[in-house]
Design an enzyme around this catalytic site. Structure first.
Site, PDB file in Angstrom:
ATOM      1  CG  ASN A 171      33.629  33.317  36.350  1.00  0.00           C
ATOM      2  OD1 ASN A 171      33.334  32.535  35.441  1.00  0.00           O
ATOM      3  ND2 ASN A 171      34.383  34.380  36.155  1.00  0.00           N
ATOM      4  CE  LYS A 223      38.834  34.314  38.134  1.00  0.00           C
ATOM      5  NZ  LYS A 223      38.748  35.477  37.291  1.00  0.00           N
ATOM      6  CG  HIS A 276      34.570  42.751  29.191  1.00  0.00           C
ATOM      7  ND1 HIS A 276      35.379  43.180  28.162  1.00  0.00           N
ATOM      8  CD2 HIS A 276      35.266  41.797  29.835  1.00  0.00           C
ATOM      9  CE1 HIS A 276      36.524  42.518  28.186  1.00  0.00           C
ATOM     10  NE2 HIS A 276      36.474  41.651  29.183  1.00  0.00           N
ATOM     11  CG  ASP A 297      51.545  42.354  33.205  1.00  0.00           C
ATOM     12  OD1 ASP A 297      51.688  43.585  33.368  1.00  0.00           O
ATOM     13  OD2 ASP A 297      50.971  41.628  34.029  1.00  0.00           O
ATOM     14  NE  ARG A 323      51.352  44.392  36.178  1.00  0.00           N
ATOM     15  CZ  ARG A 323      50.590  43.616  36.913  1.00  0.00           C
ATOM     16  NH1 ARG A 323      50.419  43.875  38.175  1.00  0.00           N
ATOM     17  NH2 ARG A 323      50.000  42.555  36.389  1.00  0.00           N
ATOM     18  CD  GLU A 383      33.850  41.869  35.048  1.00  0.00           C
ATOM     19  OE1 GLU A 383      35.070  41.904  35.295  1.00  0.00           O
ATOM     20  OE2 GLU A 383      33.383  41.314  34.055  1.00  0.00           O
TER      21      GLU A 383
HETATM   22  P1  AMP Z   1      42.470  42.468  34.264  1.00  0.00           P
HETATM   23  O1  AMP Z   1      42.256  41.545  33.110  1.00  0.00           O
HETATM   24  O2  AMP Z   1      41.416  43.497  34.438  1.00  0.00           O
HETATM   25  O3  AMP Z   1      42.796  41.747  35.554  1.00  0.00           O
HETATM   26  O4  AMP Z   1      43.794  43.298  33.909  1.00  0.00           O
HETATM   27  C1  AMP Z   1      45.005  42.639  33.781  1.00  0.00           C
HETATM   28  C2  AMP Z   1      46.010  43.555  33.143  1.00  0.00           C
HETATM   29  O5  AMP Z   1      46.118  44.790  33.866  1.00  0.00           O
HETATM   30  C3  AMP Z   1      47.402  42.964  33.178  1.00  0.00           C
HETATM   31  O6  AMP Z   1      47.626  42.191  32.051  1.00  0.00           O
HETATM   32  C4  AMP Z   1      48.284  44.183  33.209  1.00  0.00           C
HETATM   33  O7  AMP Z   1      48.681  44.452  31.880  1.00  0.00           O
HETATM   34  C5  AMP Z   1      47.417  45.321  33.676  1.00  0.00           C
HETATM   35  N1  AMP Z   1      47.906  45.947  34.908  1.00  0.00           N
HETATM   36  C6  AMP Z   1      47.707  45.566  36.169  1.00  0.00           C
HETATM   37  N2  AMP Z   1      48.344  46.387  37.028  1.00  0.00           N
HETATM   38  C7  AMP Z   1      48.958  47.330  36.267  1.00  0.00           C
HETATM   39  C8  AMP Z   1      49.763  48.479  36.538  1.00  0.00           C
HETATM   40  N3  AMP Z   1      50.081  48.827  37.788  1.00  0.00           N
HETATM   41  N4  AMP Z   1      50.201  49.188  35.486  1.00  0.00           N
HETATM   42  C9  AMP Z   1      49.900  48.851  34.249  1.00  0.00           C
HETATM   43  N5  AMP Z   1      49.134  47.798  33.917  1.00  0.00           N
HETATM   44  C10 AMP Z   1      48.669  47.042  34.905  1.00  0.00           C
END
Ligand code: AMP
Length: 402
Positions: free
Chosen positions: A7, A14, A183, A285, A287, A387
């Site tokens: 990627n 990646k 996606h 984020d 979290r 993916e």
């Molecule tokens: P991705 O783009 O699929 O890698 O998702 C990234 C997003 O997942 C991050 O910006 C976080 O907001 C969310 N994320 C990852 N771990 C957690 C978690 N334990 N609880 C809530 N959100 C999470």
């Protein structure tokens, strides 16, 4: 069969090397900051459940040097998992925009490269970088077949009523302005695997796949085929995302340009990088947002409410598009890990036949799991996306009989 998945971004590559006989990961990594004063490669080697990490910091002039470095990593006696690149049977490349030219993965030759290049104007940040990855792989891997797998291909089954915008028809004819969706490999993987978990073939079920990561999109899948998806001509459309606004009234853009004396490019950057969750509460984020909301930050709480409400509305719309829904499947960073978001999205959806089981939904979920109550007529699932495995499977399907 061993497949290398690449990627390539504008300043990164990646990679994952997969053993497709067992569908296991042998090595994975990322080469970053290509062209910067200091580049960095993070590499992981996987053996019998063990993970060995190596980080190298040095200048990496261009993608060719980056690819050389990753070849060194996967073949060296210390960090490697194969003795030479000759052991790799094929390379699968993620290509973001296949336009209307590609509804399936394709073995790369000169006409295919030209067709990818033709779609560059529709994805000016991604496709040229993806092509560079292909060029460099062709130079360094000799006769190993290269396959392009497109983010958009799964969505090519949409009908004109779903993919056309209500703009002058010539804009579609001349400029190819339409919904493409993104996606695609994730939605395809999740739709196929939720059907498998239900003991059905993909052709037997209608599902709504809910990909909630930093970017997010929702897709209505009828009998294995995409009928609608929330992202549009670009990944800016659809639900609210980490820093992207998702659907807004298009007239807002001209109004901001006028009232704030900003250029269109500046507004575009704001819509992509300063909006979404970040625009509302300053954080992208989920979290951090939950933590802040728990401490009483009202903007953080509002951001979560807006996010989950919009996801809920798309799911409702896709119930209407599909007529009958057998399952709703959550995936990606937020979809897999965030029980608060899943619960809020599914709250008060019993009118549509969706009832979550709070106990099953609890916590982070890292394996395929049904989270709906027994009384729920629509099954609700978490299906962790993969993916790279989907790209490797699509690549293998093309090269296995060569
Ligand atoms: P991705 O783009 O699929 O890698 O998702 C990234 C997003 O997942 C991050 O910006 C976080 O907001 C969310 N994320 C990852 N771990 C957690 C978690 N334990 N609880 C809530 N959100 C999470």
């Amino acid at each position: 069969m061993k497949i290398l998945v690449i990627n390539a971004g504008s300043s990164s590559i990646k990679y994952q090397l997969l053993n497709m006989d067992t569908e296991t990961l042998m090595a994975a990594g990322i080469v970053e900051r290509i062209g910067d004063i200091q580049g960095v490669l993070s590499h992981k080697k996987y053996t019998d459940g063990d993970e060995q990490k190596t980080v190298i910091e040095r200048r990496i002039d261009d993608h060719k040097q980056g690819m050389h470095l990753l070849i060194e990593m996967i073949t060296s006696s210390e960090t490697g998992v194969i003795s030479s690149t000759g052991e790799i049977d094929a390379i699968g490349h993620r290509v973001v925009q296949g336009g209307e030219s590609f509804s399936r993965a394709s073995l790369i030759d000169a006409p295919i490269k030209a067709a990818i290049e033709k779609n560059n104007p529709l994805a000016p940040l991604h496709n040229p970088a993806n092509l560079t990855g292909i060029e460099v792989a062709q130079q360094l891997f000799g006769d190993t077949p290269n396959v392009a797998v497109f983010d958009t291909e799964f969505h090519q089954t949409m009908e004109p009523k779903a993919y056309l915008y209500a703009l002058p028809y010539e804009f579609y004819q001349e400029l190819k302005i339409r919904r493409y969706g993104f996606h695609g490999t994730s939605h395809k993987y999740v739709a196929k695997n939720v059907a498998a978990e239900m003991g059905k073939n993909p052709e037997e079920v209608n599902v709504i796949t809910v990909h909630l990561g930093n970017g997010g999109s929702i897709t209505a899948v009828s009998k294995g085929r995409c009928v609608d998806t929330s992202m549009g001509m670009t990944p800016l459309a659809g639900i609210m995302m980490g820093s992207r606004c998702g659907d807004i009234d298009p007239a807002i853009i001209g109004y901001i340009v006028q009232e704030k004396s900003l250029s269109y490019q500046e507004v575009d950057a704001i819509l992509n990088k300063e909006s979404g969750l970040k625009g509302i509460c300053g954080m992208n984020d989920m979290r951090d947002i939950h933590e802040s909301a728990a401490q009483g930050n009202q903007r953080a709480k509002l951001a979560v409410d807006m996010f989950t409400y919009r996801v809920k509305k798309y799911i409702g719309a896709y119930f209407a598009a599909l007529g009958r829904v057998d399952a709703v499947a959550f995936t990606a960073g937020i979809g897999e890990n965030d029980d608060i978001v899943r619960a809020a999205v599914c709250e008060d959806m019993s009118g549509l036949g969706m009832q979550i089981d709070p106990e099953a939904n609890h916590g982070r979920i890292s394996t395929r799991k049904k989270i709906s109550a027994e009384s729920s007529s629509v099954q609700i699932w978490v299906i962790p996306t993969n993916e790279e495995l989907q790209i490797a499977q699509d690549t293998m399907a093309i090269v296995k009989d060569m």
